[in-house]
Design a protein around this motif. Structure first.
Motif, mmCIF file in Angstrom:
data_model
loop_
_atom_site.group_PDB
_atom_site.id
_atom_site.type_symbol
_atom_site.label_atom_id
_atom_site.label_comp_id
_atom_site.label_asym_id
_atom_site.label_seq_id
_atom_site.Cartn_x
_atom_site.Cartn_y
_atom_site.Cartn_z
ATOM 1 N N ILE A 26 38.966 39.926 24.039
ATOM 2 C CA ILE A 26 38.901 40.545 25.365
ATOM 3 C C ILE A 26 40.323 40.807 25.855
ATOM 4 O O ILE A 26 41.164 39.908 25.809
ATOM 5 N N TRP A 30 43.608 41.510 33.270
ATOM 6 C CA TRP A 30 43.019 41.010 34.520
ATOM 7 C C TRP A 30 43.589 39.639 34.909
ATOM 8 O O TRP A 30 43.658 39.304 36.084
ATOM 9 N N SER A 33 46.787 39.423 37.292
ATOM 10 C CA SER A 33 46.809 40.035 38.622
ATOM 11 C C SER A 33 46.958 38.939 39.677
ATOM 12 O O SER A 33 46.510 37.810 39.490
ATOM 13 N N THR A 88 28.440 38.904 43.439
ATOM 14 C CA THR A 88 28.791 39.286 42.073
ATOM 15 C C THR A 88 29.636 38.207 41.418
ATOM 16 O O THR A 88 30.663 37.815 41.959
ATOM 17 N N GLN A 90 31.779 37.842 38.452
ATOM 18 C CA GLN A 90 32.419 38.688 37.459
ATOM 19 C C GLN A 90 32.721 37.918 36.174
ATOM 20 O O GLN A 90 32.969 36.712 36.211
ATOM 21 N N PRO A 92 35.121 38.255 32.509
ATOM 22 C CA PRO A 92 36.211 39.011 31.887
ATOM 23 C C PRO A 92 35.680 40.022 30.867
ATOM 24 O O PRO A 92 34.672 39.742 30.217
ATOM 25 N N PRO A 93 36.351 41.173 30.755
ATOM 26 C CA PRO A 93 37.619 41.543 31.406
ATOM 27 C C PRO A 93 37.441 42.160 32.795
ATOM 28 O O PRO A 93 38.408 42.605 33.393
ATOM 29 N N ASN A 94 36.200 42.162 33.316
ATOM 30 C CA ASN A 94 35.919 42.818 34.596
ATOM 31 C C ASN A 94 36.049 41.865 35.776
ATOM 32 O O ASN A 94 35.164 41.788 36.619
ATOM 33 N N VAL A 95 37.155 41.125 35.818
ATOM 34 C CA VAL A 95 37.409 40.191 36.915
ATOM 35 C C VAL A 95 38.512 40.768 37.790
ATOM 36 O O VAL A 95 39.599 41.071 37.298
ATOM 37 N N THR A 96 38.210 40.938 39.074
ATOM 38 C CA THR A 96 39.214 41.472 39.996
ATOM 39 C C THR A 96 39.789 40.395 40.903
ATOM 40 O O THR A 96 40.852 40.575 41.485
#
Length: 162
Positions: A26, A30, A33, A88, A90, A92-96
């Motif tokens: 992955i 992210w 950040s 939500t 989240q 990884p990789p869709n972690v904000t």
């Protein structure tokens, strides 16, 4: 998707075994950040192998301790994200963002010319979170380091009241 975990009925400790061969690599952008702040880009090499995920709920007024022991000296590391129980969650990789995050990997310095200075390795990885007034969802990531894609591990989770 993360594997959901629950501690055995009437116990505050549970163990599960796994293998990173069941995961995938992955991208880690992210993780550096400022709203996640898990690891700096200079340490992505510690999480660039296959990753597998687990999720467990942490009750209010508790401490959760997560230990991961790689088998056969494999290069495998650990991280965890504290997330909300609602909304939500989240992966990884869709972690904000994360409420907080912890990573456990060998402490070292790359000295240039291919030289590395490293602390003695305890043989396991460990992260811990405390909760006060509310519970959380804890996302646990077990990741191969330096491109590792195969390796067994034992994950031990303990939740104690505070």
């Amino acid at each position: 998707l993360p594997i959901s975990l629950n501690l055995p009925q009437g116990s505050n400790v549970g163990e599960v075994t796994g293998n990173i061969s069941n995961g995938v690599k992955i991208p880690m952008k992210w993780a550096e950040s400022s709203s996640v702040a898990l690891v700096p880009g200079t340490r992505f090499e510690q999480f660039d192998g296959n990753q597998v995920f687990y999720r467990i709920n942490m009750p209010a007024a508790s401490t959760i301790n997560i230990k991961m022991k790689p088998e056969d000296g494999k290069k495998i590391n650990l991280y965890a994200l504290r997330q909300s129980l609602t909304g939500t969650q989240q992966v990884p990789p869709n972690v904000t963002s994360a409420i907080s995050s912890e990573a456990s990997y060998p402490i070292y310095a790359n000295m240039g010319g291919g030289r590395r200075v490293q602390n003695k390795d305890k043989g396991y990885r460990e992260v811990e979170f405390d909760s006060v007034n509310r519970g959380y969802s804890i996302l646990i990531g077990v990741s191969g380091a330096e491109g590792e894609t195969d390796g067994a591990f034992t994950l031990r989770i303990e939740i104690k009241p505070r």
